[in-house]
Design a protein around this motif. Structure first.
Motif, short mmCIF file in Angstrom:
data_model
loop_
_atom_site.label_atom_id
_atom_site.label_comp_id
_atom_site.label_asym_id
_atom_site.label_seq_id
_atom_site.Cartn_x
_atom_site.Cartn_y
_atom_site.Cartn_z
N TYR A 62 0.84 -1.21 0.00
CA TYR A 62 0.00 0.00 0.00
C TYR A 62 0.87 1.25 0.00
N GLY A 63 1.80 1.34 0.95
CA GLY A 63 2.69 2.49 1.01
C GLY A 63 3.59 2.61 -0.20
N LYS A 64 4.07 1.47 -0.71
CA LYS A 64 4.94 1.48 -1.88
C LYS A 64 4.18 1.97 -3.11
N ALA A 65 2.95 1.51 -3.28
CA ALA A 65 2.15 1.92 -4.44
C ALA A 65 1.86 3.41 -4.40
N LYS A 66 1.57 3.93 -3.21
CA LYS A 66 1.32 5.37 -3.07
C LYS A 66 2.58 6.18 -3.35
N LYS A 67 3.71 5.71 -2.88
CA LYS A 67 4.96 6.43 -3.14
C LYS A 67 5.28 6.44 -4.63
N GLU A 69 3.17 9.03 -6.17
CA GLU A 69 3.75 10.35 -5.87
C GLU A 69 4.92 10.64 -6.80
N ASP A 70 5.80 9.66 -6.98
CA ASP A 70 6.98 9.87 -7.83
C ASP A 70 6.59 10.20 -9.26
N ILE A 71 5.57 9.51 -9.76
CA ILE A 71 5.09 9.79 -11.11
C ILE A 71 4.56 11.22 -11.20
N ILE A 72 3.78 11.62 -10.22
CA ILE A 72 3.23 12.98 -10.20
C ILE A 72 4.35 14.02 -10.17
#
Length: 391
Positions: free
Chosen positions: A199-204, A207-210
């Motif tokens: 979950y945290g990895k997917a959100k990060k 974020e990186d893509i954004i």
């Protein structure tokens, strides 16, 4: 007979022609007529009115955000596939704000790029609040691919549609799970992001893509990393209603309420040997009303070519045992507690340093009385034992 038929044929052909003409005319008029829901009005820019696309707007946090936006005179389009959201929440919002051109709901999956592009093509969005996501740590450990697809890949689809249609403002719903288990508390925005669950990895990753995309664009980006969400609408219109099969993965507040209602025999606390003051996990509990206030302030402060990253929390850590005691007081129920081994992917202690959002967005958590927040949510739960009903 031949003479009679020849006389009547022109009349019959004429009547058929008139009927076809009228049908075609009706179809054209229908297509050009305003949608009774006001959806067609949302395809046009209205000076002075901001139109916000809220992904996941039928969910717990998303629906509360939609309520706040509508109260503040924003125009809102909700896109949700109802895999975690509730159509009942949308119906309540539509009843509260029935005026044409204020709110529309679109059933769609963000994983369908063609559908998302069509939605952007047919509407004039000024900003996107991207809430839509699966969001349970335990579930992410069991179904990691689902989480990477739903969170990371779907965020990419949304960004591509924004880029293609010139939508320049993004408010992204992120999480403290991107920090993992920091060595030092409290967590600031500069704390290294080392997530320890999918979950945290997917959100990060999202974020990186954004952030990478924003470097070469004039986008206004606000990333809000929030902590453990509790509470519900103080006026009792909305609440949290997870699907029954997801309760075991859900928030501790939901489990406490289920135990108080007798839906489950008791509460299971996972992990009593953490290096904390009573051996249970420490978390920072943020009321959903404060959380959506942070989103609205972030939208108001968003500026082109600027990225804002903010923690949204109270700055106060509360142990699971302390939370359970507060829930017992709020519900008046003698909740039975069973202590179990740790849950995979969990971390011992997480609480925020909210000084940056206090300083830059003039945001402060106001609903900081844990027992009071739980009492407000408990009133909704008692009167909605079956949630919003069938989705």
């Amino acid at each position: 007979m031949d003479y009679s038929d020849s006389r009547h044929k022109p009349h019959i052909i004429g009547k058929v022609f008139i009927a076809v003409f009228l049908i075609v005319l009706c179809i054209l008029i229908t297509k050009k007529s305003p949608d009774p829901s006001g959806a067609s009005l949302l395809s046009l820019h209205v000076p002075g009115a901001t139109h916000v696309l809220v992904t996941g707007g039928a969910g717990y946090i998303g629906s509360h955000a939609v309520l706040r936006l509508l109260k503040d005179s924003y125009r809102v389009t909700v896109v949700d596939n109802l895999s975690r959201g509730n159509i009942g929440a949308i119906k309540i919002l539509q009843a509260l704000f029935p005026e044409p051109g204020r709110l529309q709901f679109i059933y769609a999956d963000l994983g369908n790029a063609r559908a998302v592009n069509k939605i952007f093509a047919e509407n004039t969005f000024d900003a996107v609040m991207h809430f839509a996501a699966v969001a349970y740590v335990g579930e992410s450990m069991l179904e990691p691919l689902r989480y990477y697809h739903n969170i990371t890949a779907n965020t990419l689809v949304v960004l591509e549609a924004m880029a293609a249609h010139g939508v320049k403002t993004l408010i992204y719903s992120s999480t403290c799970a991107t920090y993992g288990e920091p060595e030092k508390m409290a967590i600031t925005e500069e704390t290294p992001q080392v997530p320890i669950n999918p979950y945290g990895k997917a959100k990060k990753m999202a974020e990186d893509i954004i952030l990478d995309f924003s470097k070469n664009s004039d986008m206004a980006v606000m990333i809000l990393r929030y902590f453990n969400v509790i509470g519900s609408d103080p006026e009792g219109r909305l609440g949290e209603a997870p699907r029954p099969e997801l309760r075991e993965h859900g928030r501790i507040s939901g489990a406490c309420f289920d135990a108080a209602l007798g839906i489950i025999p008791g509460l299971k606390v996972k992990g009593t040997d953490y290096p904390t003051r009573d051996g249970t996990c420490i978390r920072d509990y943020i009321d959903v009303t404060d959380l959506v206030d942070a989103h609205v302030k972030a939208l108001d402060k968003a500026k082109p070519r600027r990225v804002g990253i903010y923690n949204v929390g109270t700055g106060k850590g509360i142990t699971v045992k302390e939370f359970v005691e507060a829930c017992k007081k709020a519900t008046g129920a003698d909740i039975k507690v069973e202590y179990l081994s740790r849950r995979p992917g969990d971390y011992a202690e997480v609480y925020s340093d909210p000084s940056k959002i206090n300083r830059e967005l003039n945001w402060t958590a106001h609903y900081t009385d844990l027992e009071k927040s739980l009492s407000i949510a408990w009133r909704w739960q008692k009167s909605h034992r079956n949630g919003y009903g069938s989705p």
